[in-house]
Write a protein that holds these residues in place. Structure first.
Motif: not given
Length: 165
Positions: A5, A70, A74-75, A78, A126, A129-130
């Motif tokens: 990221s 976001a 998300a991270c 997860d 991920l 998808n996010t």
């Protein structure tokens, strides 16, 4: 997900100059370059100064303020759902600890440049998808082009140190 990221939280060539900077004479360089967390210590990626409060220190001022939450959420979700162990809390100054120290043995580092970060982002399902393929494809295309423009230019430092031989 910290490495993958990183291109989103640090989207410019100069972002990595900040992340990989050395300690200044004043000692005021606290940019993180490792994947670690601590208490009230600004040299780590995540700082937890008090109960119920944390600070993610990786993003810089060039981050997209709409994408950052976001990515972090998300991270984080997860990590919780997958029971990813964040490792042990480290309560020492990373910028004053010698690179040869056994304390640093198992600590992963963040990408050292934008290209490395972009390559890691591209492999992270991920994030695809996010953020969606339309956004992430456009982001990767734009920032890869910026990297290639940067590497095609000759800097003053290169002129001063290598091209006058």
């Amino acid at each position: 997900h910290a490495e993958s990221s990183c291109s989103l939280t640090n989207p410019t060539v100069n972002s990595y100059k900040r992340l990989n900077s050395t300690t200044t004479r004043s000692g005021s360089t606290w940019s993180p370059n490792t994947i670690s967390y601590s208490g009230n210590n600004r040299t780590h990626m995540v700082r937890i100064p008090d109960a119920g409060r944390f600070e993610v220190r990786v993003p810089d001022g060039s981050v997209n303020p709409y994408i950052l939450p976001a990515v972090l959420l998300a991270c984080g979700v997860d990590g919780i759902q997958s029971s990813i162990c964040p490792g042990k809390r480290l309560d020492f100054n990373l910028h004053t600890t010698p690179n040869s120290s056994p304390l640093l043995k198992d600590i992963s580092r963040l990408p050292v440049n934008l290209l490395d970060a972009l390559r890691l982002t591209e492999k992270n399902s991920l994030l695809w998808n996010t953020l969606g393929s339309a956004y992430l494809s456009a982001f990767l295309k734009l920032h890869n082009e910026q990297w290639y423009q940067y590497t095609a230019s000759v800097s003053k430092w290169e002129l001063d140190t290598t091209l006058d031989c």
